[in-house]
Motif scaffolding. Sequence first.
Motif, PDB file in Angstrom:
ATOM      1  N   CYS A   1       0.832  -1.212   0.000  1.00  0.00           N
ATOM      2  CA  CYS A   1       0.000   0.000   0.000  1.00  0.00           C
ATOM      3  C   CYS A   1       0.861   1.255   0.000  1.00  0.00           C
ATOM      4  O   CYS A   1       0.587   2.204  -0.741  1.00  0.00           O
ATOM      5  CB  CYS A   1      -0.929   0.012   1.210  1.00  0.00           C
ATOM      6  N   ILE A   2       1.903   1.268   0.810  1.00  0.00           N
ATOM      7  CA  ILE A   2       2.804   2.416   0.861  1.00  0.00           C
ATOM      8  C   ILE A   2       3.517   2.584  -0.478  1.00  0.00           C
ATOM      9  O   ILE A   2       3.644   3.698  -0.992  1.00  0.00           O
ATOM     10  CB  ILE A   2       3.816   2.269   2.021  1.00  0.00           C
ATOM     11  N   GLY A   3       3.962   1.487  -1.052  1.00  0.00           N
ATOM     12  CA  GLY A   3       4.644   1.552  -2.345  1.00  0.00           C
ATOM     13  C   GLY A   3       3.747   2.071  -3.455  1.00  0.00           C
ATOM     14  O   GLY A   3       4.172   2.894  -4.275  1.00  0.00           O
ATOM     15  N   ILE A   4       2.494   1.615  -3.489  1.00  0.00           N
ATOM     16  CA  ILE A   4       1.555   2.091  -4.503  1.00  0.00           C
ATOM     17  C   ILE A   4       1.247   3.570  -4.290  1.00  0.00           C
ATOM     18  O   ILE A   4       1.211   4.352  -5.246  1.00  0.00           O
ATOM     19  CB  ILE A   4       0.273   1.248  -4.491  1.00  0.00           C
ATOM     20  N   ALA A   5       1.032   3.972  -3.037  1.00  0.00           N
ATOM     21  CA  ALA A   5       0.759   5.386  -2.744  1.00  0.00           C
ATOM     22  C   ALA A   5       1.940   6.256  -3.147  1.00  0.00           C
ATOM     23  O   ALA A   5       1.760   7.334  -3.722  1.00  0.00           O
ATOM     24  CB  ALA A   5       0.441   5.564  -1.268  1.00  0.00           C
TER      25      ALA A   5
ATOM     26  N   LEU B   1       4.757   7.683 -11.219  1.00  0.00           N
ATOM     27  CA  LEU B   1       5.504   6.644 -11.915  1.00  0.00           C
ATOM     28  C   LEU B   1       4.635   5.427 -12.207  1.00  0.00           C
ATOM     29  O   LEU B   1       3.810   5.039 -11.383  1.00  0.00           O
ATOM     30  CB  LEU B   1       6.698   6.205 -11.060  1.00  0.00           C
ATOM     31  N   PRO B   2       4.819   4.798 -13.359  1.00  0.00           N
ATOM     32  CA  PRO B   2       4.063   3.579 -13.677  1.00  0.00           C
ATOM     33  C   PRO B   2       4.782   2.324 -13.170  1.00  0.00           C
ATOM     34  O   PRO B   2       5.027   1.392 -13.922  1.00  0.00           O
ATOM     35  CB  PRO B   2       4.004   3.607 -15.203  1.00  0.00           C
ATOM     36  N   ILE B   3       5.143   2.314 -11.895  1.00  0.00           N
ATOM     37  CA  ILE B   3       5.908   1.206 -11.329  1.00  0.00           C
ATOM     38  C   ILE B   3       5.072  -0.065 -11.315  1.00  0.00           C
ATOM     39  O   ILE B   3       5.544  -1.138 -11.636  1.00  0.00           O
ATOM     40  CB  ILE B   3       6.388   1.552  -9.903  1.00  0.00           C
ATOM     41  N   ILE B   4       3.815   0.053 -10.946  1.00  0.00           N
ATOM     42  CA  ILE B   4       2.923  -1.097 -10.849  1.00  0.00           C
ATOM     43  C   ILE B   4       1.852  -0.928 -11.921  1.00  0.00           C
ATOM     44  O   ILE B   4       0.907  -0.164 -11.732  1.00  0.00           O
ATOM     45  CB  ILE B   4       2.312  -1.186  -9.437  1.00  0.00           C
ATOM     46  N   PRO B   5       2.003  -1.605 -13.060  1.00  0.00           N
ATOM     47  CA  PRO B   5       1.090  -1.362 -14.189  1.00  0.00           C
ATOM     48  C   PRO B   5      -0.385  -1.558 -13.868  1.00  0.00           C
ATOM     49  O   PRO B   5      -1.225  -0.841 -14.389  1.00  0.00           O
ATOM     50  CB  PRO B   5       1.552  -2.371 -15.246  1.00  0.00           C
TER      51      PRO B   5
ATOM     52  N   ASP C   1      -1.893  -0.733 -11.287  1.00  0.00           N
ATOM     53  CA  ASP C   1      -2.393   0.418 -10.541  1.00  0.00           C
ATOM     54  C   ASP C   1      -2.337   1.697 -11.347  1.00  0.00           C
ATOM     55  O   ASP C   1      -2.823   2.731 -10.907  1.00  0.00           O
ATOM     56  CB  ASP C   1      -1.619   0.580  -9.232  1.00  0.00           C
ATOM     57  N   LEU C   2      -1.780   1.650 -12.520  1.00  0.00           N
ATOM     58  CA  LEU C   2      -1.751   2.814 -13.394  1.00  0.00           C
ATOM     59  C   LEU C   2      -3.152   3.120 -13.918  1.00  0.00           C
ATOM     60  O   LEU C   2      -3.577   4.272 -13.940  1.00  0.00           O
ATOM     61  CB  LEU C   2      -0.779   2.574 -14.548  1.00  0.00           C
ATOM     62  N   PHE C   3      -3.902   2.091 -14.314  1.00  0.00           N
ATOM     63  CA  PHE C   3      -5.251   2.296 -14.833  1.00  0.00           C
ATOM     64  C   PHE C   3      -6.179   2.918 -13.795  1.00  0.00           C
ATOM     65  O   PHE C   3      -6.831   3.931 -14.079  1.00  0.00           O
ATOM     66  CB  PHE C   3      -5.829   0.977 -15.363  1.00  0.00           C
ATOM     67  N   PRO C   4      -6.275   2.393 -12.559  1.00  0.00           N
ATOM     68  CA  PRO C   4      -7.149   3.042 -11.574  1.00  0.00           C
ATOM     69  C   PRO C   4      -6.734   4.481 -11.255  1.00  0.00           C
ATOM     70  O   PRO C   4      -7.584   5.349 -11.076  1.00  0.00           O
ATOM     71  CB  PRO C   4      -7.032   2.163 -10.337  1.00  0.00           C
TER      72      PRO C   4
ATOM     73  N   ILE D   1     -12.336   3.345  -6.994  1.00  0.00           N
ATOM     74  CA  ILE D   1     -11.988   2.764  -8.290  1.00  0.00           C
ATOM     75  C   ILE D   1     -11.056   1.576  -8.109  1.00  0.00           C
ATOM     76  O   ILE D   1     -11.205   0.550  -8.767  1.00  0.00           O
ATOM     77  CB  ILE D   1     -11.362   3.831  -9.210  1.00  0.00           C
ATOM     78  N   LYS D   2     -10.095   1.690  -7.205  1.00  0.00           N
ATOM     79  CA  LYS D   2      -9.135   0.609  -6.968  1.00  0.00           C
ATOM     80  C   LYS D   2      -9.833  -0.638  -6.457  1.00  0.00           C
ATOM     81  O   LYS D   2      -9.552  -1.748  -6.924  1.00  0.00           O
ATOM     82  CB  LYS D   2      -8.074   1.087  -5.969  1.00  0.00           C
ATOM     83  N   ILE D   3     -10.736  -0.480  -5.498  1.00  0.00           N
ATOM     84  CA  ILE D   3     -11.454  -1.634  -4.962  1.00  0.00           C
ATOM     85  C   ILE D   3     -12.315  -2.270  -6.044  1.00  0.00           C
ATOM     86  O   ILE D   3     -12.310  -3.493  -6.210  1.00  0.00           O
ATOM     87  CB  ILE D   3     -12.289  -1.236  -3.726  1.00  0.00           C
ATOM     88  N   THR D   4     -13.045  -1.456  -6.795  1.00  0.00           N
ATOM     89  CA  THR D   4     -13.880  -1.980  -7.878  1.00  0.00           C
ATOM     90  C   THR D   4     -13.036  -2.707  -8.920  1.00  0.00           C
ATOM     91  O   THR D   4     -13.389  -3.802  -9.372  1.00  0.00           O
ATOM     92  CB  THR D   4     -14.669  -0.842  -8.546  1.00  0.00           C
TER      93      THR D   4
END
Length: 99
Positions: free
Chosen positions: A4-8, A15-19, A21-24, A38-41
């Motif tokens: 969660c910290i890394g995505i935040a 940055l598009p580190i986690i592809p 999570d880029l879409f949400p 959006i992320k949960i959905t």
Amino acid sequence: ILICIGIALSNRCGLPIIPTDLFPRELSAIIKIEYAKIKITFDVTCLAITALLTLFLLGHIDGLGIGTILAAFTMGKGVAYAGQYLDKNFQFMPYLQKN
């Protein structure tokens, strides 16, 4: 918690580190709905599609543990809380700016 910290952090840096999570993140910015919803959905939809494909192709659901299911329902809020903490305590500035 670390994911969660890394995505935040990657969301704040842009940055598009986690592809996945880029879409949400981009959809949230476009339609102006908070990221957590959006992320949960998105995660629950991906989980449901995975379960349905596994059920259809294998005849039974395999490989989806309780941790995966819990993460799909809670990761969005965790990222939102980590993002709020980062926003309170740090300021992110773009390196490249238009002149």
